[in-house]
Scaffold this motif. Structure first.
Motif, PDB file in Angstrom:
ATOM      1  N   ASN A 151       0.947  -1.242  -0.067  1.00 28.11           N
ATOM      2  CA  ASN A 151      -0.036  -0.092  -0.103  1.00 28.11           C
ATOM      3  C   ASN A 151       0.919   1.317   0.048  1.00 28.11           C
ATOM      4  OD1 ASN A 151      -2.297  -1.521   0.438  1.00 28.11           O
ATOM      5  ND2 ASN A 151      -1.826  -2.016   2.487  1.00 28.11           N
ATOM      6  N   PRO A 206      -3.670   7.440  -3.616  1.00 27.77           N
ATOM      7  CA  PRO A 206      -3.543   6.202  -2.978  1.00 27.77           C
ATOM      8  C   PRO A 206      -3.516   4.787  -3.805  1.00 27.77           C
ATOM      9  CG  PRO A 206      -5.691   6.835  -2.214  1.00 27.77           C
ATOM     10  CD  PRO A 206      -5.322   7.938  -3.045  1.00 27.77           C
ATOM     11  N   ASN A 208      -3.543   1.083  -3.346  1.00 32.51           N
ATOM     12  CA  ASN A 208      -3.578  -0.053  -2.360  1.00 32.51           C
ATOM     13  C   ASN A 208      -3.564  -1.522  -2.761  1.00 32.51           C
ATOM     14  OD1 ASN A 208      -3.539   1.655  -0.027  1.00 32.51           O
ATOM     15  ND2 ASN A 208      -5.554   2.151  -0.488  1.00 32.51           N
ATOM     16  N   GLN A 247      -8.476  -3.248   6.180  1.00 30.47           N
ATOM     17  CA  GLN A 247      -9.377  -2.461   5.901  1.00 30.47           C
ATOM     18  C   GLN A 247      -8.809  -1.102   6.732  1.00 30.47           C
ATOM     19  OE1 GLN A 247     -13.561  -3.464   6.768  1.00 30.47           O
ATOM     20  NE2 GLN A 247     -14.370  -1.476   5.615  1.00 30.47           N
ATOM     21  N   ASN A 249     -10.765   2.852   6.925  1.00 30.74           N
ATOM     22  CA  ASN A 249     -11.729   3.719   6.282  1.00 30.74           C
ATOM     23  C   ASN A 249     -11.822   4.882   7.422  1.00 30.74           C
ATOM     24  OD1 ASN A 249     -12.536   2.674   3.915  1.00 30.74           O
ATOM     25  ND2 ASN A 249     -13.236   1.006   4.913  1.00 30.74           N
ATOM     26  N   THR A 250     -12.557   5.904   7.134  1.00 28.71           N
ATOM     27  CA  THR A 250     -13.127   6.703   7.990  1.00 28.71           C
ATOM     28  C   THR A 250     -14.669   7.173   7.922  1.00 28.71           C
ATOM     29  OG1 THR A 250     -12.646   8.530   6.596  1.00 28.71           O
ATOM     30  CG2 THR A 250     -11.146   8.152   8.181  1.00 28.71           C
ATOM     31  N   ASN A 253     -17.475  10.089   5.591  1.00 23.76           N
ATOM     32  CA  ASN A 253     -16.644  10.422   4.442  1.00 23.76           C
ATOM     33  C   ASN A 253     -17.612  10.564   3.116  1.00 23.76           C
ATOM     34  OD1 ASN A 253     -14.617  10.880   2.815  1.00 23.76           O
ATOM     35  ND2 ASN A 253     -13.639   9.002   2.758  1.00 23.76           N
ATOM     36  N   VAL A 321      -5.716  13.068   1.150  1.00 24.00           N
ATOM     37  CA  VAL A 321      -5.206  11.510   1.391  1.00 24.00           C
ATOM     38  C   VAL A 321      -4.851  11.116   2.862  1.00 24.00           C
ATOM     39  CG1 VAL A 321      -3.176   9.937   0.840  1.00 24.00           C
ATOM     40  CG2 VAL A 321      -4.194  11.368  -0.962  1.00 24.00           C
ATOM     41  N   ARG A 337      -1.256   1.725   4.770  1.00 25.32           N
ATOM     42  CA  ARG A 337      -2.462   1.848   3.659  1.00 25.32           C
ATOM     43  C   ARG A 337      -3.046   3.147   3.868  1.00 25.32           C
ATOM     44  NH1 ARG A 337      -5.564  -2.597   2.169  1.00 25.32           N
ATOM     45  NH2 ARG A 337      -7.437  -2.141   0.833  1.00 25.32           N
ATOM     46  N   TYR A 338      -3.481   3.802   2.476  1.00 25.10           N
ATOM     47  CA  TYR A 338      -3.747   4.814   2.156  1.00 25.10           C
ATOM     48  C   TYR A 338      -5.352   5.085   1.808  1.00 25.10           C
ATOM     49  CZ  TYR A 338       1.058   6.097   2.114  1.00 25.10           C
ATOM     50  OH  TYR A 338       2.406   6.260   2.321  1.00 25.10           O
ATOM     51  N   ASN A 339      -6.186   6.109   1.905  1.00 22.51           N
ATOM     52  CA  ASN A 339      -7.268   6.206   1.466  1.00 22.51           C
ATOM     53  C   ASN A 339      -7.345   7.642   1.169  1.00 22.51           C
ATOM     54  OD1 ASN A 339     -10.076   5.438   0.731  1.00 22.51           O
ATOM     55  ND2 ASN A 339     -10.121   4.023   2.447  1.00 22.51           N
ATOM     56  N   ARG A 340      -8.801   7.974   0.685  1.00 23.95           N
ATOM     57  CA  ARG A 340      -9.201   9.608   0.230  1.00 23.95           C
ATOM     58  C   ARG A 340     -10.050   9.951   1.490  1.00 23.95           C
ATOM     59  NH1 ARG A 340      -9.313  11.483  -5.738  1.00 23.95           N
ATOM     60  NH2 ARG A 340     -10.898   9.814  -6.047  1.00 23.95           N
TER      61      ARG A 340
END
Length: 345
Positions: A151, A206, A208, A247, A249-250, A253, A321, A337-340
């Motif tokens: 990731n 990101p 992943n 996993q 997440n937030t 969002n 990000v 790990r990354y997310n938006r």
């Protein structure tokens, strides 16, 4: 520009503005940053009608400019070149604005729907030079040949003297990235100009669940005059190191005032150090915090964040990000790990 002016394709424009109080006076001690997003006209669209009869609606989702400018003494200027890819029949666009004076903990927001977009500037500057593209993974210290985690974060620095095209009206003219000739992403929303620039900007995106081994990434971008450029890189992904992140997440969002982190990790019962990072569209880290979890649960969901940076100022509206970094304090195993995250105000 005045309220009745029309911005034309390939025209270098300057929009001047000010921060005003409830009485209409300029707030001369207001200093900070302004986030500006300029959208094209509303477009008529129709639903697919898969679960209900089709119906028509309007949507404004075509980006023309996104960036940050400095506010000094309550005044600011936004400079940009409108891309060639617009609808040429004049119609109002939408300029969405959010600003923050972090020293005085004051913010302001507004929008303008009176600036017309359409036509082409007379005798536009000739430009046949494509954009410059630099690619990085993780952060700007990345060196080609370094191994990255499964990731990681794609960072791309884009430069062109007349700006980058982020309009999606012309098929194939978006910023795009292709991994191993098989997976493609459109990156217009992941791009923003760096502060007080309409020539240099950054993509932060990101990537992943990459498989270990060798990969090839190709990024393509167009300038506002529709000159294309392409840059590729070969990189290597190492194996997971004893801890997996299934996993991250937030919720909610998009967020406005508060969001909760949700982390699902493999080392239940282990002592885990968790670092949460927030990165803006220019690749700058604007917030970081580390917490320790002893005999950690496999699901970590007790961490909330209020959308503020490391100095306590509320972050500008936009796409960020977010990264999560895990380290076992017993074995030293690490993963990330990354997310938006979308922030609205």
């Amino acid at each position: 520009l005045g309220a009745s002016d029309t911005i034309r394709a390939l025209e270098k424009s300057v929009i001047s503005g000010s921060i005003r109080n409830a009485g209409g006076q300029i707030v001369t001690d207001y200093h900070g940053k302004l986030s500006a997003i300029f959208f094209d006209r509303e477009e008529l669209k129709t639903t697919l009608g898969q679960t209900a009869p089709p119906f028509a609606y309007t949507e404004r989702d075509n980006l023309l400019y996104k960036g940050l400018v400095t506010i000094k003494n309550g005044l600011f200027q936004i400079k940009f070149v409108l891309p060639k890819d617009i609808n040429y029949n004049p119609a109002p666009g939408k300029l969405s604005l959010y600003s923050l004076d972090s020293m005085n903990a004051i913010d302001a927001s507004g929008a303008n729907l009176t600036i017309n977009i359409g036509g082409t500037v007379t005798n536009p500057e000739e430009d046949t030079t494509p954009p410059d593209i630099e690619l990085f993974l993780g952060d700007t210290t990345y060196i080609p040949g370094n191994t990255v985690a499964t990731n990681t974060l794609l960072l791309a620095k884009l430069y062109d003297k007349n700006g980058i095209n982020i309009s999606s009206t012309q098929l194939g003219h978006s910023i795009s990235a292709t991994l191993d000739d098989s997976i493609s992403w459109t990156l217009n929303e992941a791009f923003a100009y760096q502060t007080d620039s309409y020539t240099t900007g950054w993509v932060a995106f990101p990537m992943n669940d990459l498989t270990p081994g060798e990969h090839t990434l190709v990024l393509k971008a167009w300038d506002t005059h529709n000159n294309p450029a392409e840059q590729s890189m070969v990189f290597y992904v190492g194996p997971e190191n004893g801890i997996s992140l299934d996993q991250f997440n937030t919720y909610p969002n998009p967020m406005t005032n508060l969001t909760t982190l949700y982390i699902n990790q493999s080392n239940s019962g282990d002592d885990i150090e968790v670092t949460f990072r927030v990165i803006n569209s220019a690749g700058q880290q604007v917030f970081t915090e580390t917490r320790s979890y002893f005999s950690a649960s496999g699901v970590i969901n007790d961490w909330t964040w209020d959308g503020r940076n490391h100095t306590g100022g509320k972050l500008n509206e936009g796409i960020y990000v977010i990264g999560i970094f895990l380290r076992s304090t017993k074995s030293g195993a690490v993963n990330q790990r990354y997310n938006r995250l979308f922030i609205t105000n």
